[in-house]
Design a protein around this motif. Structure first.
Motif, PDB file in Angstrom:
ATOM      1  N   UNK A 176      45.075  27.109  25.898  1.00 43.61           N
ATOM      2  CA  UNK A 176      44.399  27.762  24.773  1.00 43.61           C
ATOM      3  C   UNK A 176      44.609  29.272  24.764  1.00 43.61           C
ATOM      4  N   UNK A 177      45.300  29.783  25.803  1.00 40.05           N
ATOM      5  CA  UNK A 177      45.528  31.221  25.893  1.00 40.05           C
ATOM      6  C   UNK A 177      44.511  31.951  26.746  1.00 40.05           C
ATOM      7  N   UNK A 178      43.456  31.256  27.157  1.00 42.62           N
ATOM      8  CA  UNK A 178      42.429  31.872  27.987  1.00 42.62           C
ATOM      9  C   UNK A 178      42.860  31.881  29.457  1.00 42.62           C
ATOM     10  N   UNK A 179      42.389  32.882  30.188  1.00 35.07           N
ATOM     11  CA  UNK A 179      42.684  32.976  31.611  1.00 35.07           C
ATOM     12  C   UNK A 179      41.768  32.020  32.370  1.00 35.07           C
ATOM     13  N   UNK A 180      42.373  31.156  33.163  1.00 36.47           N
ATOM     14  CA  UNK A 180      41.624  30.192  33.944  1.00 36.47           C
ATOM     15  C   UNK A 180      41.766  30.496  35.428  1.00 36.47           C
ATOM     16  N   UNK A 181      40.713  30.202  36.176  1.00 36.07           N
ATOM     17  CA  UNK A 181      40.731  30.399  37.621  1.00 36.07           C
ATOM     18  C   UNK A 181      40.667  29.057  38.338  1.00 36.07           C
ATOM     19  N   UNK A 182      41.542  28.881  39.307  1.00 40.21           N
ATOM     20  CA  UNK A 182      41.540  27.676  40.128  1.00 40.21           C
ATOM     21  C   UNK A 182      41.617  28.081  41.594  1.00 40.21           C
ATOM     22  N   UNK A 183      41.324  27.153  42.475  1.00 34.86           N
ATOM     23  CA  UNK A 183      41.408  27.395  43.908  1.00 34.86           C
ATOM     24  C   UNK A 183      42.659  26.730  44.472  1.00 34.86           C
ATOM     25  N   UNK A 184      43.319  27.427  45.406  1.00 36.29           N
ATOM     26  CA  UNK A 184      44.554  26.917  45.995  1.00 36.29           C
ATOM     27  C   UNK A 184      44.544  27.161  47.499  1.00 36.29           C
ATOM     28  N   UNK A 185      44.898  26.135  48.254  1.00 35.62           N
ATOM     29  CA  UNK A 185      44.969  26.272  49.708  1.00 35.62           C
ATOM     30  C   UNK A 185      46.240  27.017  50.089  1.00 35.62           C
ATOM     31  N   UNK A 186      46.098  28.057  50.890  1.00 38.38           N
ATOM     32  CA  UNK A 186      47.256  28.875  51.244  1.00 38.38           C
ATOM     33  C   UNK A 186      47.301  29.147  52.744  1.00 38.38           C
ATOM     34  N   UNK A 187      48.534  29.370  53.215  1.00 38.42           N
ATOM     35  CA  UNK A 187      48.764  29.740  54.614  1.00 38.42           C
ATOM     36  C   UNK A 187      48.949  31.246  54.752  1.00 38.42           C
ATOM     37  N   UNK A 188      49.394  31.892  53.678  1.00 34.40           N
ATOM     38  CA  UNK A 188      49.634  33.326  53.702  1.00 34.40           C
ATOM     39  C   UNK A 188      50.011  33.844  52.338  1.00 34.40           C
ATOM     40  N   UNK A 189      50.009  35.159  52.201  1.00 33.60           N
ATOM     41  CA  UNK A 189      50.382  35.821  50.947  1.00 33.60           C
ATOM     42  C   UNK A 189      50.963  37.192  51.266  1.00 33.60           C
ATOM     43  N   UNK A 190      51.780  37.683  50.370  1.00 29.05           N
ATOM     44  CA  UNK A 190      52.295  39.042  50.472  1.00 29.05           C
ATOM     45  C   UNK A 190      52.006  39.738  49.149  1.00 29.05           C
ATOM     46  N   UNK A 191      51.263  40.818  49.214  1.00 31.43           N
ATOM     47  CA  UNK A 191      50.842  41.523  48.006  1.00 31.43           C
ATOM     48  C   UNK A 191      51.574  42.849  47.885  1.00 31.43           C
TER      49      UNK A 191
END
Length: 256
Positions: free
Chosen positions: A112-127
């Motif tokens: 619909x064009x709206x921003x949605x938030x979900x949860x995701x299992x992660x091992x790591x991230x690089x920002x």
């Protein structure tokens, strides 16, 4: 002038004695270290000292930052820096350490064009804003087996190298502008071929996550380059040569 002082300070740090207890942490937790030549081990120790003097570690969810955690992560991150000029991940300021895999909030635009938030299992991230996030359990698991093609620290710090030219697109900063032509051709073709292979359910030793986008492809094949070099060089010789040229290392020789 500021660069001169920075380099002089780093040189002094690299020349200070390396703590014996740090050596014990590396030898116990980073078996890849034992595969390096003695001069590479010495170079790595110097890099670790500079890295730890310039980067901050934060533990979350009950993690107490110890020398074991700091040195184990730094050793693997600095293996990617061997044999070439480096500014020690200049865009990185902080390493955040979780005890294990964690849930991260992911924002995406819905139908619909709206921003949605979900949860995701992660091992790591690089920002790009200066942080790397790692699961300590998975840091140890990734380092323990040097031949499985999975190393969380290699993966996330490859993203940091990718970001050094200002964009995260699967093409890190290369020595010469002319090198980007071959890099784009080889990695582009390999990325497309792997994507077709995965979509066609063909067997592939490079894991499917590499087909998510070009930046993940670079991070995943970095893991494979260091931990499965014989297979990569045999099955994808041009890709191996590009990574060998960038990292200025030949892991095939380490496994002989």
């Amino acid at each position: 002038m500021f660069g001169w002082f920075k380099n002089r300070r780093r040189q002094k740090i690299r020349q200070t004695p390396f703590p014996q207890e740090w050596c014990a942490h590396i030898e116990r937790n980073v078996p890849y270290y034992k595969m390096l030549l003695s001069d590479e081990q010495d170079e790595l120790k110097g890099h670790i000292q500079v890295f730890l003097s310039e980067k901050r570690f934060e533990g979350v969810h009950g993690v107490e930052i110890t020398d074991e955690i700091r040195v184990t992560i730094a050793a693997q991150a600095c293996i990617l820096l061997l044999n070439r000029e480096t500014d020690y991940y200049p865009g990185l300021s902080t390493i955040i350490v979780y005890p294990q895999a964690y849930m991260a909030t992911v924002k995406s635009r819905g139908p619909t064009g709206l921003i949605e938030e979900t949860k995701e299992l992660r091992l790591g991230e690089s920002w790009r804003r200066g942080e790397v996030v790692l699961s300590w359990d998975n840091v140890k698991k990734g380092a323990a087996d040097v031949q499985d093609g999975h190393n969380l620290v290699f993966h996330e710090f490859a993203h940091q190298l990718d970001a050094e030219d200002g964009t995260v697109n699967g093409a890190p900063r290369l020595e010469k502008r002319s090198q980007y032509i071959t890099w784009a051709r080889v990695l582009g073709e390999e990325y497309e071929n792997l994507t077709k292979c995965i979509e066609g359910r063909c067997p592939a030793f490079i894991r499917p996550y590499a087909t998510k986008n070009p930046q993940e492809f670079f991070a995943v094949v970095t893991e494979v380059f260091f931990e499965m070099p014989d297979k990569l060089s045999h099955c994808h010789p041009e890709l191996y040569e590009q990574l060998k040229s960038f990292y200025k290392q030949d892991p095939v020789e380490r496994y002989r």
